[in-house]
Design a protein around this motif. Sequence first.
Motif, PDB file in Angstrom:
ATOM      1  N   LYS A   1       0.843  -1.207   0.000  1.00  0.00           N
ATOM      2  CA  LYS A   1       0.000   0.000   0.000  1.00  0.00           C
ATOM      3  C   LYS A   1       0.873   1.251   0.000  1.00  0.00           C
TER       4      LYS A   1
ATOM      5  N   ARG B   1      -6.270 -12.560  -4.223  1.00  0.00           N
ATOM      6  CA  ARG B   1      -6.945 -11.587  -3.369  1.00  0.00           C
ATOM      7  C   ARG B   1      -6.041 -10.381  -3.123  1.00  0.00           C
TER       8      ARG B   1
ATOM      9  N   HIS C   1      -5.931  -8.120  -6.205  1.00  0.00           N
ATOM     10  CA  HIS C   1      -7.178  -7.363  -6.331  1.00  0.00           C
ATOM     11  C   HIS C   1      -7.227  -6.221  -5.315  1.00  0.00           C
ATOM     12  N   MET C   2      -6.727  -6.449  -4.119  1.00  0.00           N
ATOM     13  CA  MET C   2      -6.662  -5.380  -3.129  1.00  0.00           C
ATOM     14  C   MET C   2      -5.777  -4.236  -3.626  1.00  0.00           C
TER      15      MET C   2
ATOM     16  N   ASP D   1      -7.641  -2.296  -6.262  1.00  0.00           N
ATOM     17  CA  ASP D   1      -8.671  -1.468  -5.634  1.00  0.00           C
ATOM     18  C   ASP D   1      -8.061  -0.238  -4.965  1.00  0.00           C
ATOM     19  N   HIS D   2      -6.921  -0.429  -4.294  1.00  0.00           N
ATOM     20  CA  HIS D   2      -6.294   0.710  -3.618  1.00  0.00           C
ATOM     21  C   HIS D   2      -5.773   1.727  -4.640  1.00  0.00           C
TER      22      HIS D   2
ATOM     23  N   LYS E   1      -6.996   2.404  -7.510  1.00  0.00           N
ATOM     24  CA  LYS E   1      -8.155   3.169  -7.978  1.00  0.00           C
ATOM     25  C   LYS E   1      -8.573   4.211  -6.942  1.00  0.00           C
ATOM     26  N   SER E   2      -8.515   3.847  -5.677  1.00  0.00           N
ATOM     27  CA  SER E   2      -8.981   4.746  -4.624  1.00  0.00           C
ATOM     28  C   SER E   2      -8.115   5.987  -4.475  1.00  0.00           C
TER      29      SER E   2
ATOM     30  N   HIS F   1      -6.108  -5.702 -15.679  1.00  0.00           N
ATOM     31  CA  HIS F   1      -5.377  -4.806 -14.774  1.00  0.00           C
ATOM     32  C   HIS F   1      -3.872  -5.012 -14.773  1.00  0.00           C
TER      33      HIS F   1
END
Length: 436
Positions: free
Chosen positions: A170, A210, A213-214, A217-218, A220-221, A261
């Motif tokens: 992250k 998983r 994908h996390m 998603d991050h 994109k956020s 992606h």
Amino acid sequence: MAYFPDVDTIPFEGPGTKNRLAFRHYDPSATIEGQSMKDLMRFSVAYWHTFRGTGSDPFGGGTLQRPWDDGSDSVENALKRVDVAFEFMQKLGAPYYCFHDRDVSPEGASLAESHKNFDVIAKRLKEQQDATGIKLLWGTANLFSHPRYMHGAATSCNADVFAYSAAEVKKAIEITHELGGENYVFWGGREGYMNLFNTNMKRELDHLARFMHMAVDHAKSIGFTGQFLFEPKPKEPTKHQYDFDAAACLNFLRANDLMDHVKLNIETNHATLAGHTMMHELEYARIQNALGSIDANTGDLLLGWDTDQFPTDIYLTTQCMLVILEQGGLAPGGINFDAKVRRESFEPIDLFHAHIGGMDAFARGAKIAAAIRADGALTDIVKNRYRSYDDGIGAKIEAGTVSFADLEKYMLEKGEADANESGRQEMIENLINDYL
């Protein structure tokens, strides 16, 4: 202060130059198939090997002389290293660099301290990028060196290690985004197993999916729109790694709904360890619209490990550039020199000789590949070889308009297949040598 005071900006002087600190083939402004060499190659310097390498190997400690480095893992030393790196890259004329989080920033006593260190170093990286115009090709996280990752990271049997890995990635994505990085790489250094008796393979692969994908998603956020890349790597250090080769990686991405992606970052030495050629891995990725970037190096065929040597084989770079030109380039990816000087090449000046040689080798390969393509030397041969599919029964096979029964009827009426023609392999190899 100047860390390479005896080196000026590396010039292009052409094939006839006697200056070892000059390019013979890499001319950033010269065009190949409508693109400047600079834009086509998008050369990148690997921070880990070039600025963190010590020359150590399994049989001996470091040998490399790096007078600017005090050997500590302090923030102050890391900040100085940033200045060294950008002086080197600016003099070399490399437009990009790549890093793992722990290459540029020291790990702290806690995750919070590691994040804080990373923020401090990222500020200096940003200042140097703004001052020099050098950009970040991609960032990634080191999820393999620390003992916590002994069982892997995203595939670890320890859920806390999975969580720690997620926190580290992250932060690495956020810093990559902050620095304008154009890609982010997943390299599963220890994502695999040593013993199937104690491994739940399905669960580990599900966890890896998983995890990715996390990450998507991050990204994109926070508005990170860079390309995610997955890097194949077999055998080393685990007995079996889940990212063994391009085929294994693409199968994983497709099975887990990640193809939209993630593309691949292909490395020469990894292709060799997987029992493939680099051209095979590049072409396998390209035909599935999954070739994103490459790590440019080579191995020693007499050694069974990842030696990460600089690429100087013109035959190899020509093969690479044939595929890259067929795709129209690699952007937003590039050609990253995931390569290290030999432990015997211990002086700082050797860093320049190594990168100059690699950049020239790819530039020369690009010129040769472009000439082959311009003459249609291979295109005509391949087109002719498959001409039986251009019309008649072959066209129907490709269109999906015939069945087994139809083909049986066709052959019963015809009686025998048309005679095969020679593949002319030796002639083609001779033809390629003519261009070299």
